[in-house]
Motif scaffolding. Sequence first.
Motif, PDB file in Angstrom:
ATOM      1  N   ARG A  28       0.790  -1.229   0.000  1.00 58.14           N
ATOM      2  CA  ARG A  28       0.000   0.000   0.000  1.00 58.14           C
ATOM      3  C   ARG A  28       0.822   1.279   0.000  1.00 58.14           C
ATOM      4  NH1 ARG A  28      -4.807   0.181  -1.411  1.00 58.14           N
ATOM      5  NH2 ARG A  28      -5.302   1.828   0.069  1.00 58.14           N
ATOM      6  N   PHE A  29       2.084   1.234   0.425  1.00 55.77           N
ATOM      7  CA  PHE A  29       2.843   2.485   0.534  1.00 55.77           C
ATOM      8  C   PHE A  29       3.119   3.082  -0.847  1.00 55.77           C
ATOM      9  CE2 PHE A  29       4.884   2.143   5.034  1.00 55.77           C
ATOM     10  CZ  PHE A  29       3.638   2.431   5.572  1.00 55.77           C
ATOM     11  N   PRO A  30       3.301   4.421  -0.890  1.00 53.12           N
ATOM     12  CA  PRO A  30       3.297   5.107  -2.189  1.00 53.12           C
ATOM     13  C   PRO A  30       4.561   4.928  -3.035  1.00 53.12           C
ATOM     14  CG  PRO A  30       3.593   6.674  -0.415  1.00 53.12           C
ATOM     15  CD  PRO A  30       3.260   5.387   0.224  1.00 53.12           C
ATOM     16  N   ASP A  31       5.736   4.780  -2.456  1.00 54.20           N
ATOM     17  CA  ASP A  31       6.920   4.681  -3.327  1.00 54.20           C
ATOM     18  C   ASP A  31       7.908   3.656  -2.783  1.00 54.20           C
ATOM     19  OD1 ASP A  31       8.076   5.848  -1.194  1.00 54.20           O
ATOM     20  OD2 ASP A  31       9.197   7.345  -2.315  1.00 54.20           O
ATOM     21  N   LEU A  32       8.977   3.456  -3.560  1.00 50.64           N
ATOM     22  CA  LEU A  32       9.956   2.420  -3.257  1.00 50.64           C
ATOM     23  C   LEU A  32      10.571   2.569  -1.864  1.00 50.64           C
ATOM     24  CD1 LEU A  32      12.402   1.062  -5.785  1.00 50.64           C
ATOM     25  CD2 LEU A  32      13.405   1.961  -3.715  1.00 50.64           C
ATOM     26  N   TYR A  33      10.880   3.820  -1.497  1.00 52.90           N
ATOM     27  CA  TYR A  33      11.605   4.019  -0.236  1.00 52.90           C
ATOM     28  C   TYR A  33      10.736   3.688   0.977  1.00 52.90           C
ATOM     29  CZ  TYR A  33      14.414   6.421  -3.646  1.00 52.90           C
ATOM     30  OH  TYR A  33      15.138   6.703  -4.747  1.00 52.90           O
ATOM     31  N   THR A  34       9.470   4.127   0.934  1.00 46.37           N
ATOM     32  CA  THR A  34       8.594   3.812   2.069  1.00 46.37           C
ATOM     33  C   THR A  34       8.287   2.317   2.107  1.00 46.37           C
ATOM     34  OG1 THR A  34       6.810   4.535   0.647  1.00 46.37           O
ATOM     35  CG2 THR A  34       7.493   6.054   2.350  1.00 46.37           C
ATOM     36  N   ARG A  35       8.204   1.683   0.930  1.00 49.09           N
ATOM     37  CA  ARG A  35       7.952   0.231   0.905  1.00 49.09           C
ATOM     38  C   ARG A  35       9.110  -0.530   1.503  1.00 49.09           C
ATOM     39  NH1 ARG A  35       5.710  -0.236  -5.150  1.00 49.09           N
ATOM     40  NH2 ARG A  35       3.816   0.939  -4.802  1.00 49.09           N
ATOM     41  N   LEU A  36      10.343  -0.100   1.192  1.00 48.23           N
ATOM     42  CA  LEU A  36      11.531  -0.731   1.783  1.00 48.23           C
ATOM     43  C   LEU A  36      11.489  -0.614   3.295  1.00 48.23           C
ATOM     44  CD1 LEU A  36      14.582   0.266  -0.404  1.00 48.23           C
ATOM     45  CD2 LEU A  36      13.774  -2.017   0.099  1.00 48.23           C
ATOM     46  N   HIS A  37      11.071   0.565   3.757  1.00 49.36           N
ATOM     47  CA  HIS A  37      10.961   0.809   5.196  1.00 49.36           C
ATOM     48  C   HIS A  37      10.020  -0.224   5.830  1.00 49.36           C
ATOM     49  CE1 HIS A  37      10.168   3.065   8.883  1.00 49.36           C
ATOM     50  NE2 HIS A  37       8.901   2.879   8.629  1.00 49.36           N
ATOM     51  N   ALA A  38       8.836  -0.407   5.203  1.00 50.30           N
ATOM     52  CA  ALA A  38       7.865  -1.363   5.737  1.00 50.30           C
ATOM     53  C   ALA A  38       8.431  -2.776   5.724  1.00 50.30           C
ATOM     54  CB  ALA A  38       6.584  -1.295   4.921  1.00 50.30           C
ATOM     55  N   LEU A  39       9.087  -3.125   4.627  1.00 46.32           N
ATOM     56  CA  LEU A  39       9.586  -4.486   4.449  1.00 46.32           C
ATOM     57  C   LEU A  39      10.650  -4.819   5.488  1.00 46.32           C
ATOM     58  CD1 LEU A  39       9.258  -6.821   2.481  1.00 46.32           C
ATOM     59  CD2 LEU A  39      11.226  -5.944   1.250  1.00 46.32           C
ATOM     60  N   THR A  40      11.598  -3.890   5.709  1.00 43.74           N
ATOM     61  CA  THR A  40      12.687  -4.198   6.632  1.00 43.74           C
ATOM     62  C   THR A  40      12.195  -4.237   8.075  1.00 43.74           C
ATOM     63  OG1 THR A  40      13.289  -1.883   6.354  1.00 43.74           O
ATOM     64  CG2 THR A  40      14.674  -3.506   5.285  1.00 43.74           C
ATOM     65  N   LYS A  41      11.154  -3.438   8.388  1.00 43.45           N
ATOM     66  CA  LYS A  41      10.574  -3.546   9.734  1.00 43.45           C
ATOM     67  C   LYS A  41      10.067  -4.974   9.971  1.00 43.45           C
ATOM     68  CE  LYS A  41      11.296   0.390  11.192  1.00 43.45           C
ATOM     69  NZ  LYS A  41      12.275   0.366  10.066  1.00 43.45           N
ATOM     70  N   ALA A  42       9.342  -5.497   8.995  1.00 45.56           N
ATOM     71  CA  ALA A  42       8.799  -6.847   9.156  1.00 45.56           C
ATOM     72  C   ALA A  42       9.918  -7.855   9.315  1.00 45.56           C
ATOM     73  CB  ALA A  42       7.932  -7.198   7.953  1.00 45.56           C
ATOM     74  N   ASP A  43      10.932  -7.749   8.455  1.00 37.99           N
ATOM     75  CA  ASP A  43      12.030  -8.713   8.496  1.00 37.99           C
ATOM     76  C   ASP A  43      12.780  -8.641   9.812  1.00 37.99           C
ATOM     77  OD1 ASP A  43      11.524  -9.801   6.138  1.00 37.99           O
ATOM     78  OD2 ASP A  43      13.176  -8.908   5.042  1.00 37.99           O
ATOM     79  N   ARG A  95      12.491   9.551  -7.570  1.00 34.01           N
ATOM     80  CA  ARG A  95      12.313  10.585  -6.558  1.00 34.01           C
ATOM     81  C   ARG A  95      11.509  10.072  -5.364  1.00 34.01           C
ATOM     82  NH1 ARG A  95      10.915  15.766  -9.618  1.00 34.01           N
ATOM     83  NH2 ARG A  95      12.855  16.202 -10.710  1.00 34.01           N
ATOM     84  N   PRO A  96      11.940  10.419  -4.141  1.00 31.67           N
ATOM     85  CA  PRO A  96      11.119  10.062  -2.976  1.00 31.67           C
ATOM     86  C   PRO A  96       9.751  10.726  -3.060  1.00 31.67           C
ATOM     87  CG  PRO A  96      13.313  10.773  -2.311  1.00 31.67           C
ATOM     88  CD  PRO A  96      13.190  11.083  -3.760  1.00 31.67           C
ATOM     89  N   TRP A  97       8.767  10.030  -2.524  1.00 32.96           N
ATOM     90  CA  TRP A  97       7.378  10.494  -2.572  1.00 32.96           C
ATOM     91  C   TRP A  97       7.206  11.725  -1.702  1.00 32.96           C
ATOM     92  CZ3 TRP A  97       3.939  10.087   1.742  1.00 32.96           C
ATOM     93  CH2 TRP A  97       2.602  10.367   1.439  1.00 32.96           C
ATOM     94  N   LYS A  98       6.461  12.718  -2.243  1.00 33.36           N
ATOM     95  CA  LYS A  98       6.130  13.884  -1.439  1.00 33.36           C
ATOM     96  C   LYS A  98       4.653  14.115  -1.532  1.00 33.36           C
ATOM     97  CE  LYS A  98      10.345  16.616  -1.303  1.00 33.36           C
ATOM     98  NZ  LYS A  98      11.138  16.409  -2.511  1.00 33.36           N
TER      99      LYS A  98
END
Lengths: 99, 311
Positions: A28-43, A95-98
């Motif tokens: 659901r997150f808007p861009d690659l960087y926020t998705r990475l953030h979510a993924l690494t939290k889970a891992d 570009r990071p999501w704004k």
Amino acid sequence: MSASDYLSVALLITGAVFFLAGTVGLLRFPDLYTRLHALTKADNVGLGLMIAGLALQAESWAVVGKLLLIWGLVLLAGAGVAHLIASGALKQGVRPWKK
Amino acid sequence: MEKVTLLIMLFDLLLGLGLLWLAWQLLESRNLFKAVVLFVAFGLLMALAWVRLDAPDVALAEAAIGAGLTGALLMAALAKLPSRDKSEPLADEKGHWLLRLALLLVAAGLGYVVHSLPESAPGLSAEIANNLASSGVNNPVTAVLLNFRGYDTLLELMVLMLALLGVWSLGIERSTREEPVGPVLTTLVQFLTPLLILVAAYLLWAGADAPGGAFQAGAVLAAAMVLLLLAGWPLQGLLTGVALRLMLVAGPATFVALAGLTLLDAQLLAYPPQHAGKLILLLEVAATLSIAVTLAALFLGYRPRTNKEPG
């Protein structure tokens, strides 16, 4: 069930919640960087909680050591790969999501 | 216990369906990068399926070679393609219905064959268990791979070498653009390389009594070399010419020499039982080296230049 069994169940369920949240974030997150953030939290945290829950059930200290080694390797790989993907994307001009 | 078995059945069902779905998605994908990522995911789930089938040896090989190294090879091949090829359709649409018909026929034939299998096949496991004592190892899988059916493994090593010869005959060393490697990758590789070497040695040694062996150990060692290559270590400069070739042929050559000696003595690859354990260890060490170097050389994708050759 003994007290350690209850603690195991609680840790495993909390870990599963982190994995679920991480997966939802990945989708659901808007861009690659926020998705990475979510993924690494889970891992990192989710797997850590699961490892803690499983370590309570382990038959010997050797098994605990192996479980911790798995967690350490996933931490190392997760953090390293997330950094590589993010810096690669930045270099390519993603570009990071704004808002 | 009923509840647990139901859960396990549900897990197996999900695993099977997940495999089929991933296979479908990766074959249908027009985006090659996506297909490679799906292929790696497929390999990891496949390894899990092998674990569920009680075949940890195959699971290890699938995870290390099927998912890990093949994934890296496919990614390396993808990076070498000119970018316009990646978006073009993979096959011409006209031939598709014919292909699908042929595949349906193959699937029907396979289904018929599986259906007509006898209910309980005797198999060879009893025979292997009876002869395990004379094989020189305690792990029945290793006994089959390196003793009872050693020539299969010999031919597998030859196939691997042929693949490398094919790549070398195609490949011309390209001027690779050197990108600076960040401190994170360098540190990661510094942590992982010694660990991978240790794991490879363990797998090689454990192969005699437990799941493991030359192919798994070789794949893990190759993974260490691939990591070093990715991190910019000039492995292709350090290991060239005769040294590289010696390492590539170490496994097959030891195998062929042993095959020749045993053929003179009695029968192809029939080791004397009192020396079988040592001979298998020797074969496994040589094969591990060759497999690792061959896989890493396949990843490199071209024949490294020797110092004498003009650059």
